[in-house]
Design a protein around this motif. Structure first.
Motif, PDB file in Angstrom:
ATOM      1  N   MET A  58      12.326  40.332 -23.776  1.00 13.83           N
ATOM      2  CA  MET A  58      11.666  39.202 -24.385  1.00 13.83           C
ATOM      3  C   MET A  58      12.672  38.059 -24.460  1.00 13.83           C
ATOM      4  SD  MET A  58      10.241  38.694 -28.257  1.00 13.83           S
ATOM      5  CE  MET A  58       8.956  39.895 -28.160  1.00 13.83           C
ATOM      6  N   GLU A  59      12.228  36.912 -24.061  1.00 17.11           N
ATOM      7  CA  GLU A  59      13.106  35.749 -24.066  1.00 17.11           C
ATOM      8  C   GLU A  59      12.608  34.736 -25.090  1.00 17.11           C
ATOM      9  OE1 GLU A  59      14.562  32.286 -20.993  1.00 17.11           O
ATOM     10  OE2 GLU A  59      13.987  34.241 -20.205  1.00 17.11           O
ATOM     11  N   ALA A  60      13.536  34.236 -25.908  1.00 20.55           N
ATOM     12  CA  ALA A  60      13.196  33.211 -26.897  1.00 20.55           C
ATOM     13  C   ALA A  60      13.125  31.856 -26.209  1.00 20.55           C
ATOM     14  CB  ALA A  60      14.230  33.187 -28.009  1.00 20.55           C
ATOM     15  N   ASN A  61      12.074  31.105 -26.464  1.00 23.01           N
ATOM     16  CA  ASN A  61      11.908  29.771 -25.872  1.00 23.01           C
ATOM     17  C   ASN A  61      11.802  28.668 -26.924  1.00 23.01           C
ATOM     18  OD1 ASN A  61      11.885  30.516 -23.074  1.00 23.01           O
ATOM     19  ND2 ASN A  61       9.915  31.486 -23.488  1.00 23.01           N
ATOM     20  N   PHE A  62      11.520  29.074 -28.187  1.00 24.11           N
ATOM     21  CA  PHE A  62      11.340  28.094 -29.244  1.00 24.11           C
ATOM     22  C   PHE A  62      12.167  28.474 -30.463  1.00 24.11           C
ATOM     23  CE2 PHE A  62       7.607  27.930 -26.579  1.00 24.11           C
ATOM     24  CZ  PHE A  62       7.513  26.565 -26.321  1.00 24.11           C
ATOM     25  N   CYS A  63      12.602  27.481 -31.200  1.00 21.05           N
ATOM     26  CA  CYS A  63      13.457  27.641 -32.374  1.00 21.05           C
ATOM     27  C   CYS A  63      12.727  28.409 -33.474  1.00 21.05           C
ATOM     28  CB  CYS A  63      13.898  26.279 -32.882  1.00 21.05           C
ATOM     29  SG  CYS A  63      14.935  26.357 -34.356  1.00 21.05           S
ATOM     30  N   LYS A  87      13.651  28.305 -36.547  1.00 25.57           N
ATOM     31  CA  LYS A  87      13.725  27.498 -37.764  1.00 25.57           C
ATOM     32  C   LYS A  87      12.726  26.350 -37.766  1.00 25.57           C
ATOM     33  CE  LYS A  87      17.714  26.303 -39.626  1.00 25.57           C
ATOM     34  NZ  LYS A  87      19.125  25.852 -39.723  1.00 25.57           N
ATOM     35  N   CYS A  88      12.673  25.570 -36.659  1.00 28.97           N
ATOM     36  CA  CYS A  88      11.847  24.357 -36.677  1.00 28.97           C
ATOM     37  C   CYS A  88      10.757  24.324 -35.603  1.00 28.97           C
ATOM     38  CB  CYS A  88      12.738  23.116 -36.561  1.00 28.97           C
ATOM     39  SG  CYS A  88      13.439  22.858 -34.912  1.00 28.97           S
ATOM     40  N   GLY A  89      10.789  25.255 -34.650  1.00 24.58           N
ATOM     41  CA  GLY A  89       9.758  25.316 -33.623  1.00 24.58           C
ATOM     42  C   GLY A  89      10.010  24.472 -32.386  1.00 24.58           C
ATOM     43  N   SER A  90      11.108  23.730 -32.369  1.00 20.89           N
ATOM     44  CA  SER A  90      11.440  22.919 -31.187  1.00 20.89           C
ATOM     45  C   SER A  90      11.822  23.821 -30.020  1.00 20.89           C
ATOM     46  CB  SER A  90      12.616  21.984 -31.496  1.00 20.89           C
ATOM     47  OG  SER A  90      12.264  21.046 -32.472  1.00 20.89           O
ATOM     48  N   ALA A  91      11.807  23.239 -28.821  1.00 23.79           N
ATOM     49  CA  ALA A  91      12.219  23.991 -27.630  1.00 23.79           C
ATOM     50  C   ALA A  91      13.698  24.356 -27.728  1.00 23.79           C
ATOM     51  CB  ALA A  91      11.975  23.153 -26.387  1.00 23.79           C
ATOM     52  N   LEU A  92      14.042  25.508 -27.145  1.00 23.44           N
ATOM     53  CA  LEU A  92      15.442  25.911 -27.053  1.00 23.44           C
ATOM     54  C   LEU A  92      15.988  25.468 -25.704  1.00 23.44           C
ATOM     55  CD1 LEU A  92      15.347  29.549 -28.507  1.00 23.44           C
ATOM     56  CD2 LEU A  92      16.050  27.453 -29.671  1.00 23.44           C
ATOM     57  N   ALA A  93      17.246  25.057 -25.698  1.00 24.57           N
ATOM     58  CA  ALA A  93      17.922  24.662 -24.468  1.00 24.57           C
ATOM     59  C   ALA A  93      19.151  25.550 -24.296  1.00 24.57           C
ATOM     60  CB  ALA A  93      18.342  23.198 -24.545  1.00 24.57           C
ATOM     61  N   GLU A  94      19.532  25.797 -23.048  1.00 19.57           N
ATOM     62  CA  GLU A  94      20.702  26.628 -22.798  1.00 19.57           C
ATOM     63  C   GLU A  94      21.968  25.791 -22.932  1.00 19.57           C
ATOM     64  OE1 GLU A  94      22.141  29.040 -19.033  1.00 19.57           O
ATOM     65  OE2 GLU A  94      20.384  29.960 -19.997  1.00 19.57           O
ATOM     66  N   CYS A 152      18.734  25.262 -30.377  1.00 15.30           N
ATOM     67  CA  CYS A 152      17.660  24.330 -30.679  1.00 15.30           C
ATOM     68  C   CYS A 152      17.987  22.935 -30.157  1.00 15.30           C
ATOM     69  CB  CYS A 152      17.414  24.269 -32.180  1.00 15.30           C
ATOM     70  SG  CYS A 152      16.018  23.210 -32.603  1.00 15.30           S
ATOM     71  N   ALA A 153      17.010  22.366 -29.461  1.00 22.45           N
ATOM     72  CA  ALA A 153      17.153  21.006 -28.955  1.00 22.45           C
ATOM     73  C   ALA A 153      16.666  19.987 -29.987  1.00 22.45           C
ATOM     74  CB  ALA A 153      16.360  20.852 -27.645  1.00 22.45           C
ATOM     75  N   GLY A 184      20.410  22.794 -35.439  1.00 23.18           N
ATOM     76  CA  GLY A 184      21.611  23.614 -35.305  1.00 23.18           C
ATOM     77  C   GLY A 184      21.382  25.095 -35.062  1.00 23.18           C
ATOM     78  N   PHE A 185      20.126  25.533 -34.931  1.00 24.39           N
ATOM     79  CA  PHE A 185      19.855  26.959 -34.715  1.00 24.39           C
ATOM     80  C   PHE A 185      20.382  27.420 -33.359  1.00 24.39           C
ATOM     81  CE2 PHE A 185      17.150  30.273 -32.863  1.00 24.39           C
ATOM     82  CZ  PHE A 185      17.299  31.274 -33.805  1.00 24.39           C
ATOM     83  N   ILE A 186      21.020  28.593 -33.346  1.00 25.27           N
ATOM     84  CA  ILE A 186      21.477  29.230 -32.107  1.00 25.27           C
ATOM     85  C   ILE A 186      20.857  30.617 -32.051  1.00 25.27           C
ATOM     86  CG2 ILE A 186      23.455  30.109 -30.801  1.00 25.27           C
ATOM     87  CD1 ILE A 186      25.154  27.968 -32.293  1.00 25.27           C
ATOM     88  N   HIS A 187      20.235  30.938 -30.935  1.00 25.49           N
ATOM     89  CA  HIS A 187      19.675  32.274 -30.728  1.00 25.49           C
ATOM     90  C   HIS A 187      20.772  33.128 -30.089  1.00 25.49           C
ATOM     91  CE1 HIS A 187      16.760  35.381 -30.006  1.00 25.49           C
ATOM     92  NE2 HIS A 187      17.078  35.399 -28.730  1.00 25.49           N
ATOM     93  N   TRP A 188      21.275  34.102 -30.839  1.00 27.25           N
ATOM     94  CA  TRP A 188      22.433  34.890 -30.399  1.00 27.25           C
ATOM     95  C   TRP A 188      22.045  36.037 -29.469  1.00 27.25           C
ATOM     96  CZ3 TRP A 188      26.914  32.679 -30.934  1.00 27.25           C
ATOM     97  CH2 TRP A 188      27.080  31.724 -31.937  1.00 27.25           C
ATOM     98  N   GLY A 189      20.768  36.345 -29.341  1.00 30.10           N
ATOM     99  CA  GLY A 189      20.338  37.407 -28.437  1.00 30.10           C
ATOM    100  C   GLY A 189      19.286  38.292 -29.087  1.00 30.10           C
ATOM    101  N   ASN A 190      18.802  39.261 -28.314  1.00 33.56           N
ATOM    102  CA  ASN A 190      17.804  40.213 -28.794  1.00 33.56           C
ATOM    103  C   ASN A 190      18.447  41.584 -28.923  1.00 33.56           C
ATOM    104  OD1 ASN A 190      15.548  38.399 -28.778  1.00 33.56           O
ATOM    105  ND2 ASN A 190      15.580  38.530 -26.548  1.00 33.56           N
ATOM    106  N   TYR A 191      18.330  42.164 -30.124  1.00 36.59           N
ATOM    107  CA  TYR A 191      18.982  43.433 -30.402  1.00 36.59           C
ATOM    108  C   TYR A 191      18.030  44.357 -31.144  1.00 36.59           C
ATOM    109  CZ  TYR A 191      22.982  40.484 -29.444  1.00 36.59           C
ATOM    110  OH  TYR A 191      23.854  39.623 -28.843  1.00 36.59           O
ATOM    111  N   SER A 192      18.215  45.646 -30.953  1.00 40.78           N
ATOM    112  CA  SER A 192      17.499  46.637 -31.744  1.00 40.78           C
ATOM    113  C   SER A 192      18.488  47.739 -32.108  1.00 40.78           C
ATOM    114  CB  SER A 192      16.311  47.213 -30.973  1.00 40.78           C
ATOM    115  OG  SER A 192      16.752  47.980 -29.871  1.00 40.78           O
ATOM    116  N   ILE A 193      18.269  48.322 -33.267  1.00 38.97           N
ATOM    117  CA  ILE A 193      19.131  49.415 -33.727  1.00 38.97           C
ATOM    118  C   ILE A 193      18.251  50.629 -33.977  1.00 38.97           C
ATOM    119  CG2 ILE A 193      20.783  50.206 -35.456  1.00 38.97           C
ATOM    120  CD1 ILE A 193      21.359  47.206 -35.998  1.00 38.97           C
TER     121      ILE A 193
END
Length: 187
Positions: free
Chosen positions: A1-6, A8-15, A26-27, A32-41
């Protein structure tokens, strides 16, 4: 699954590049939101009784029809020792206490999975499958497992359970400094 939107605020994410690693950020202006990745434990139980290991037969994918050790995924606000107790009880009706972490599997992939296997002390109950996630449960010897369709990771974990050399990480209930709300484990 890939994150495309923030988140926190719903704006588009940029690389963007953060310390040499491409990350989604977050663009939106000032977020200032950063998506650090997708993890499961995930957690797995190694419950022993009279020289036999508790196993369940999967009734759902992934692994439908294979015998595995009971386990599952942690909930957001659930201490990991409570997760494994809950999963064992939900799948088998067995009450057991986590004593130590005896194995760890690291599986980098689209959703990076870390899996911790706990040695557990049997307390009470007779194995009974939940009828949803698993359709059979019981304690089995190594000889009995030879004729069963045991999943490969479970075969590795059973070897660890049966070698039972006492090593592993134990919960540190009395750390030298207060670290409330954190699960701490040490040798």
């Amino acid at each position: 699954m890939e994150a495309n939107f923030c988140l926190k605020c719903g704006s588009a994410l940029a690389e963007i590049d953060i310390d040499g690693t491409p990350r989604k950020a977050c663009a939106g202006e000032g977020c200032g939101f950063i998506h650090w990745g997708n993890y499961s434990i995930g957690v797995g139980a190694l419950v022993m009784k009279e020289g036999k290991v508790l196993l369940v037969r999967r009734a759902q994918e992934p692994g439908k029809g294979f015998w595995t050790n009971p386990g599952g995924y942690i909930e957001q606000l659930e201490p990991i020792q409570e997760t494994i107790k809950r999963e064992v009880y939900e799948e088998t009706g067995i009450v057991a206490e986590a004593t130590r972490i005896v194995a760890l599997r690291d599986q980098p992939r689209g959703i990076h999975n870390v899996y911790l296997a706990f040695a557990m002390t049997y307390a009470s109950g007779d194995p009974k499958a939940d009828g949803v996630e698993v359709d059979e449960a019981g304690f089995f010897s190594l000889e009995e497992m030879e004729t069963m369709q045991v999943a490969t990771l479970t075969r590795w974990l059973v070897d660890i359970a049966l070698s039972n050399n006492g090593n592993g990480l134990h919960a540190d209930h009395n750390p030298i400094v207060p670290l409330n709300g954190q699960g701490l484990f040490r040798i």
